[in-house]
Design a protein around this motif. Structure first.
Motif, PDB file in Angstrom:
ATOM      1  N   ASN A 509      -8.462   5.471   2.335  1.00 45.19           N
ATOM      2  CA  ASN A 509      -7.311   4.642   1.973  1.00 45.19           C
ATOM      3  C   ASN A 509      -6.830   4.900   0.548  1.00 45.19           C
ATOM      4  O   ASN A 509      -6.461   3.978  -0.160  1.00 45.19           O
ATOM      5  N   ILE A 510      -6.861   6.145   0.113  1.00 48.39           N
ATOM      6  CA  ILE A 510      -6.224   6.512  -1.146  1.00 48.39           C
ATOM      7  C   ILE A 510      -5.479   7.817  -0.917  1.00 48.39           C
ATOM      8  O   ILE A 510      -5.504   8.373   0.175  1.00 48.39           O
ATOM      9  N   ALA A 511      -4.832   8.308  -1.951  1.00 51.80           N
ATOM     10  CA  ALA A 511      -3.964   9.472  -1.786  1.00 51.80           C
ATOM     11  C   ALA A 511      -4.723  10.648  -1.178  1.00 51.80           C
ATOM     12  O   ALA A 511      -5.910  10.843  -1.425  1.00 51.80           O
ATOM     13  N   THR A 512      -4.001  11.450  -0.428  1.00 54.25           N
ATOM     14  CA  THR A 512      -4.604  12.527   0.343  1.00 54.25           C
ATOM     15  C   THR A 512      -4.874  13.747  -0.536  1.00 54.25           C
ATOM     16  O   THR A 512      -3.956  14.293  -1.160  1.00 54.25           O
ATOM     17  N   TYR A 513      -6.128  14.180  -0.595  1.00 54.31           N
ATOM     18  CA  TYR A 513      -6.507  15.459  -1.181  1.00 54.31           C
ATOM     19  C   TYR A 513      -7.998  15.675  -0.893  1.00 54.31           C
ATOM     20  O   TYR A 513      -8.719  14.762  -0.491  1.00 54.31           O
ATOM     21  N   ASN A 684      -8.843  -0.592  -1.067  1.00 56.76           N
ATOM     22  CA  ASN A 684      -8.166   0.292  -2.022  1.00 56.76           C
ATOM     23  C   ASN A 684      -6.650   0.366  -1.878  1.00 56.76           C
ATOM     24  O   ASN A 684      -6.011   1.235  -2.470  1.00 56.76           O
ATOM     25  N   THR A 685      -6.032  -0.541  -1.096  1.00 60.32           N
ATOM     26  CA  THR A 685      -4.606  -0.383  -0.799  1.00 60.32           C
ATOM     27  C   THR A 685      -3.689  -1.137  -1.755  1.00 60.32           C
ATOM     28  O   THR A 685      -2.465  -0.969  -1.674  1.00 60.32           O
ATOM     29  N   LEU A 686      -4.232  -1.980  -2.645  1.00 60.22           N
ATOM     30  CA  LEU A 686      -3.364  -2.732  -3.542  1.00 60.22           C
ATOM     31  C   LEU A 686      -2.926  -1.866  -4.720  1.00 60.22           C
ATOM     32  O   LEU A 686      -3.633  -0.956  -5.143  1.00 60.22           O
ATOM     33  N   GLY A 687      -1.780  -2.188  -5.284  1.00 64.28           N
ATOM     34  CA  GLY A 687      -1.310  -1.480  -6.460  1.00 64.28           C
ATOM     35  C   GLY A 687      -0.292  -0.406  -6.153  1.00 64.28           C
ATOM     36  O   GLY A 687       0.314  -0.369  -5.066  1.00 64.28           O
ATOM     37  N   ASN A 696       5.311  10.016   5.612  1.00 66.75           N
ATOM     38  CA  ASN A 696       6.058   8.883   5.086  1.00 66.75           C
ATOM     39  C   ASN A 696       5.183   7.633   4.961  1.00 66.75           C
ATOM     40  O   ASN A 696       5.682   6.550   4.727  1.00 66.75           O
ATOM     41  N   TRP A 697       3.849   7.766   5.139  1.00 62.04           N
ATOM     42  CA  TRP A 697       2.983   6.605   4.985  1.00 62.04           C
ATOM     43  C   TRP A 697       2.625   6.412   3.520  1.00 62.04           C
ATOM     44  O   TRP A 697       2.561   7.354   2.735  1.00 62.04           O
ATOM     45  N   ARG A 698       2.417   5.177   3.169  1.00 65.72           N
ATOM     46  CA  ARG A 698       2.151   4.815   1.769  1.00 65.72           C
ATOM     47  C   ARG A 698       0.729   5.224   1.384  1.00 65.72           C
ATOM     48  O   ARG A 698      -0.234   4.787   1.979  1.00 65.72           O
ATOM     49  N   GLN A 699       0.637   6.106   0.399  1.00 72.41           N
ATOM     50  CA  GLN A 699      -0.658   6.544  -0.097  1.00 72.41           C
ATOM     51  C   GLN A 699      -1.000   5.775  -1.376  1.00 72.41           C
ATOM     52  O   GLN A 699      -0.323   5.934  -2.395  1.00 72.41           O
TER      53      GLN A 699
END
Length: 791
Positions: A509-513, A684-687, A696-699
C-alpha cells in the motif's frame, strides 16, 4: 509399650464371652480381669497397629466396665469404624470392629457457578475426599455447606442431592448432584433515614443493584450476602468521609418472594450531625523529625472530618517509615470525639517498631533465568535496611523484563530475631523464546511464512538473540540480531543488527517500485536513572531502487532522475532518549512511556537528511477494571544538503522536464493508517498520494510530517491473563508532505474496539473501527486483523 500379641486359639467351651457394644454398656456386671493378650477382628484396610495406637489398653492392664467404655469411645473418635465390640475370651481381650467404607470416587454433577476444583478443595477440607474414610455425617455437612455457599451467591432454589453407591472391598462411590437454579434478582433497594443525600448518590459504586440494561454483563442484580456487606461498608465510608461520625446502619432487612426469585433489600440508617476537626497532633516515636511527619497530614483544624484522609495520612506515614527500614511500623489515628460541640481531635500515634535489615534476597521458581540476571534488577540489597519502595521498584523491574508471567514477594521474619527479614521473590517463568516455522496472515501483507529462532533470555543470561527469515506477498526479509542489556555492570547495553530486504512494493500500500536494502548497525544504551536512558547507534546501509516504467509514481521517478542514480548509500547515526515508568512489560496499567530520537545521515552519504521522532504514552488507572491510555506520535524529517535540480532533455535536445531532489527522501517518508496506526484506514494509505502514467490508482507516498494520537479505554480485568486485553479507542491524525502543509482540517479520525492477544505464535490483533472523519477517496476498513510472528 503397646504390642500386638498373637491371639490364643479360640476355646469356645472355655470362653466367657461378655460383649461391650459401642452404643451402650451391657446391663450385666462386667467381671474385671487382667489382659493377657489382645486380638482385633474385622480389619480390612486399617492395620491392627493403628487400633493399638488409639486404644488406651494394652497387655497386662486391668480392665473393668469403665476402662472398656473409655476404650470404645477412644476408638470411635478415630472416625474409622461403624461398630466396635469388646469381648473376653478367657483372659484375652477381643476387639471386634466394623470399618467404615473408603471413598473410591467423588463425582460432582451440575455445578456451573462454582468450579469443580474449588468444590473439591472445600470438600477435602471438610474430610470428604477420595481415599478417605466415608462418614455420612460429613456428607450431610457437605450438603449444608454447599447449600449455604449457593445461597450466599443468591441462588435460593439450589438443590443438592448426594447418592452413595456401595462397591466391593468395603468401598463406596459418592455422587453429588447439584441443581443450581437461577439466582434471585434484586427488585428493590431502599435506604430509610437518609435526609442529606439522595439514594442515587449513596448507591454509586455499589455492587448490588436492581435489574438494569448492564445486568446481563455485570450481574449486579444477583443478590449476594458478601456483596451487600461490602455495599453497606461503602455506605458507612461515604458518611464518615463527609464528617458524619455518628452515622450508623441500625438494621437491614432482606426479604424474598415465595418463589425465591425476587429479593427486596432495605437498610435503616441514622445520619447524625457533621463533625469538624478541632486539633491534629502526631505523637509516639516518629523517628524522623515531627515537622516532616506533620507535612504528610492531610486533615487540618476546622475542616470536615474525613476517615479517608485519615487513612491516606496513616498509610503515607507508614510508607515513609517503611522506606527507611521500619518494616513493621504502625501509625494509628486515635480520635477524641466531643459530641457536645461536634468536634474531633485526631492523634496520629506512631509505633515504629524495630528497624529491620534484609538478611537474604532469594529467588524461587526461576528454572531458566539465572539469579544474577534477576539480582541486577533489584533495588533492595542484602545487608541493607528494609525499604518498601525499593522492593516495589524491584518487582516492577522484574515484571518489565518480560521473562515472568507473575512475580510475588514475601518478607518472612528470620527465626530467632525481631530485626531481620528475608525477601523472597517467587516468579513464574513464561516462554521467552521460540524456534518457529510458522504461518501468519495480515490483510496488507497476505500470507506470511517465517522461520525464526529467537530467544529473549538466551541461556538464562537475559541477552536477546534472534535469526529470522520471513517471506510474504511483498517482501523477503533476513534478520540477525543480538542485544546484551548489561554489557557492563553499570548497565551499558550493546546490540548488533544485520538486515537484508527484497521489496516488491507493487503489492504494497505504498508507491510502486522494487527495492533491495541492506543494513548493519551497532546500538549502545546507557541508563541515567530508574526510568531514563539514552541510546546511540551507528550504522551503514544501502538502498537500490528500481522503478517500474509507467507504473511508478512520477514524484519518485523525478527524485531518482534528479540525483542520476538508483543506489543510495548512507552512514547514519541516531541519538535517543527514553523514559519508561510503566509498571509491566505486557499490558501496563499505570506509568508513562516517552521516547525522542534524532537520526542523521553523515556527510558523504548519497543523500544528507535528518529525522526526528517523538512517542508518548500515558496510562491512567481510573479503576481496577478501567485504565485510560493517551498516546501520541510526531515524526518529522528533511534534507540538510544542497537542493539538487536537473533538466531532462528529449532526444531532439528540447527540454522534457525539470526535476528536483529536495527534502526527505521518499524511501524514508512517514506513513499512517493500519492495524496499529489510525485504525479503520488501510495500512499506509493516509497522506499525500500520486498516480503513474499507466495506472490511475492512488499510490500513497507518505510524507515528511506525521502527527497521530489516540485515546483508549482499556479493560484489564475482563480476562484472567494479562496477555489479553480489550479496549475501546479513538484514533486521529494524518501525514503531510511537509510542515508547511499541516492543516487540522485534514485530520482523519476513527473509533472502535480492539482485541489484542500475545499468543505463542506472535501478537494477534483484531480491530473493528468506524472512520468518523474521512475523505471520500480514503481507503477505509471496518475490520482489520493481523496474526502470526512478524519481525
Amino acid at each position: 509399650m503397646k504390642r500386638i500379641a498373637v491371639a490364643a486359639p479360640l476355646l469356645a467351651s472355655l470362653a466367657l464371652a461378655t460383649p461391650i457394644h459401642a452404643q451402650s454398656l451391657p446391663a450385666q456386671p462386667f467381671e474385671p480381669f487382667t489382659i493377657s493378650d489382645i486380638r482385633v477382628d474385622g480389619l480390612q484396610r486399617i492395620s491392627a497397629g493403628t487400633v493399638f495406637t488409639y486404644m488406651p489398653l494394652e497387655r497386662g492392664d486391668h480392665v473393668d466396665q469403665a476402662a472398656a467404655a473409655r476404650a470404645i469411645r477412644a476408638l470411635f473418635r478415630t472416625g474409622f469404624f461403624n461398630d466396635i465390640r469388646l469381648e473376653r475370651q478367657a483372659d484375652i481381650l477381643v476387639v471386634t470392629v466394623q470399618e467404615r467404607p473408603a471413598i473410591n470416587k467423588i463425582t460432582l454433577v451440575g455445578n456451573k457457578d462454582i468450579k469443580t476444583e474449588e468444590l473439591n478443595k472445600n470438600l477435602k477440607e471438610i474430610g470428604l475426599a477420595e481415599g478417605e474414610t466415608f462418614d455420612r455425617l460429613q456428607l450431610e455437612r457437605v450438603v449444608q455447606e454447599l447449600t449455604r455457599a449457593y445461597n450466599n451467591r443468591g441462588k435460593y432454589n439450589v438443590a443438592v442431592q448426594p447418592s452413595v453407591t456401595p462397591l466391593d472391598r468395603n468401598r463406596v462411590d459418592v455422587q453429588i448432584d447439584i441443581k443450581e437454579g437461577k439466582a434471585a434478582r434484586i427488585r428493590h433497594i431502599n435506604i430509610v433515614g437518609n435526609e442529606t443525600f439522595e439514594q442515587d448518590e449513596l448507591r454509586k459504586g455499589w455492587e448490588s443493584n436492581t435489574t438494569n440494561w448492564k445486568s446481563w454483563y455485570k450481574r449486579d442484580d444477583q443478590y449476594s450476602r458478601e456483596k451487600l456487606s461490602g455495599d453497606l461498608e461503602k455506605l458507612n465510608s461515604y458518611y464518615l468521609d463527609r464528617g458524619y461520625v455518628d452515622f450508623d446502619v441500625e438494621s437491614t432487612q432482606v426479604s424474598i418472594s415465595p418463589d425465591r426469585r425476587d429479593m427486596y433489600l432495605s437498610a435503616n440508617v441514622h445520619e447524625g450531625e457533621t463533625y469538624t476537626i478541632s486539633e491534629v497532633i502526631v505523637t509516639g516515636d516518629t523517628i524522623i523529625p515531627h515537622e516532616e511527619m506533620e507535612r504528610l497530614v492531610l486533615v487540618r483544624p476546622d475542616t470536615i472530618f474525613s476517615r479517608r484522609l485519615l487513612e491516606i495520612t496513616s498509610d503515607a506515614m507508614t510508607a515513609l517509615l517503611g522506606n527507611i527500614g521500619y518494616a513493621f511500623a504502625n501509625v494509628t489515628p486515635v480520635p477524641e470525639v466531643d459530641r457536645e460541640n461536634r468536634k474531633v481531635k485526631i492523634n496520629f500515634y506512631v509505633e515504629p517498631g524495630k528497624r529491620v535489615q534484609v538478611r537474604q534476597v532469594r529467588f524461587v521458581g526461576n528454572t531458566r533465568t539465572g539469579d544474577e540476571v534477576m539480582r541486577r534488577e533489584l533495588r533492595q540489597f542484602e545487608g541493607s535496611w528494609y525499604s518498601q519502595s525499593a522492593i516495589d521498584r524491584s518487582k516492577i523491574r522484574l515484571n518489565r523484563l518480560g521473562f515472568f508471567s507473575e512475580v510475588e514477594i514475601e518478607t518472612p521474619a528470620v527465626p530467632g530475631t525481631d530485626d531481620q527479614v528475608d525477601v523472597v521473590f517467587k516468579v513464574t517463568e513464561t516462554t521467552s523464546g521460540s524456534f518457529m516455522v510458522g504461518l501468519g496472515y495480515s490483510q496488507l501483507a497476505g500470507l506470511i511464512t517465517s522461520l525464526s529462532v529467537s530467544q529473549n533470555n538466551f541461556l538464562g543470561t537475559g541477552n536477546r538473540i534472534g535469526v529470522a527469515i520471513q517471506n510474504n506477498a511483498y517482501s523477503k526479509r533476513y534478520d540477525v540480531n543480538y542485544f546484551d542489556p548489561y554489557y557492563t555492570r553499570e548497565g551499558v547495553s550493546v546490540g548488533y543488527n544485520l538486515t537484508y530486504y527484497e521489496l516488491d512494493q507493487s503489492n504494497f500500500n505504498i508507491a510502486t517500485y522494487y527495492a533491495d536494502r541492506g543494513s548493519a548497525r551497532a546500538i549502545f544504551g546507557l541508563p541515567l536513572s530508574e526510568t531514563d536512558s539514552v541510546g546511540l547507534s551507528f550504522g551503514i546501509d544501502y538502498n537500490t531502487i528500481r522503478p517500474v516504467e509507467g507504473y511508478t509514481a512520477q514524484p519518485i521517478v523525478d527524485y531518482i532522475d534528479a540525483l542520476g542514480q538508483r543506489t543510495f548509500h548512507a552512514w547514519r547515526t541516531e541519538l535517543s532518549w527514553a523514559r519508561d515508568s510503566r509498571n509491566a512489560y505486557w499490558n501496563p496499567t499505570r506509568g508513562t512511556y516517552q521516547r525522542a530520537a534524532a537520526e542523521l545521515t553523515l556527510p558523504g552519504s548519497t543523500v544528507e537528511y535528518y529525522k526526528f521522532n517523538y512517542q508518548f504514552a500515558r496510562y491512567w488507572p481510573v479503576h481496577r477494571a478501567l485504565v485510560l491510555l493517551t498516546s501520541a506520535e510526531i515524526g518529522y524529517g528533511d534534507s540538510y544538503g544542497d537542493r539538487v535540480e536537473r533538466v531532462i532533455y528529449n532526444e531532439d535536445g528540447t527540454v522534457a522536464r525539470e526535476v528536483v531532489a529536495d527534502g526527505l527522501p521518499f524511501f524514508e517518508n512517514f506513513y499512517a493508517g493500519g492495524v496499529r496506526s489510525i485504525r479503520g484506514f488501510e495500512d499506509n494509505t493516509l497522506g499525500p498520494w500520486a498516480t503513474a502514467e499507466l495506472s490511475n490508482w492512488r499510490q500513497p507516498l507518505g510524507g515528511a510530517l506525521k502527527t497521530t494520537g489516540s485515546f483508549e479505554a482499556i479493560f484489564p480485568t475482563l480476562f484472567d491473563t494479562d496477555k489479553t486485553r480489550l479496549s475501546a479507542f479513538i484514533d486521529f491524525g494524518n501525514v503531510y508532505r511537509s510542515a508547511n502543509d499541516f492543516e487540522f482540517r485534514e485530520f482523519r479520525g476513527s473509533a472502535g474496539v480492539s482485541l489484542q492477544w500475545q499468543a505463542p505464535v506472535g501478537p494477534i490483533v483484531l480491530n473493528f473501527s468506524y472512520p468518523f472523519m474521512s475523505d471520500r477517496d480514503d481507503r477505509t476498513e471496518r475490520l482489520q486483523f493481523s496474526f502470526g510472528s512478524q519481525f
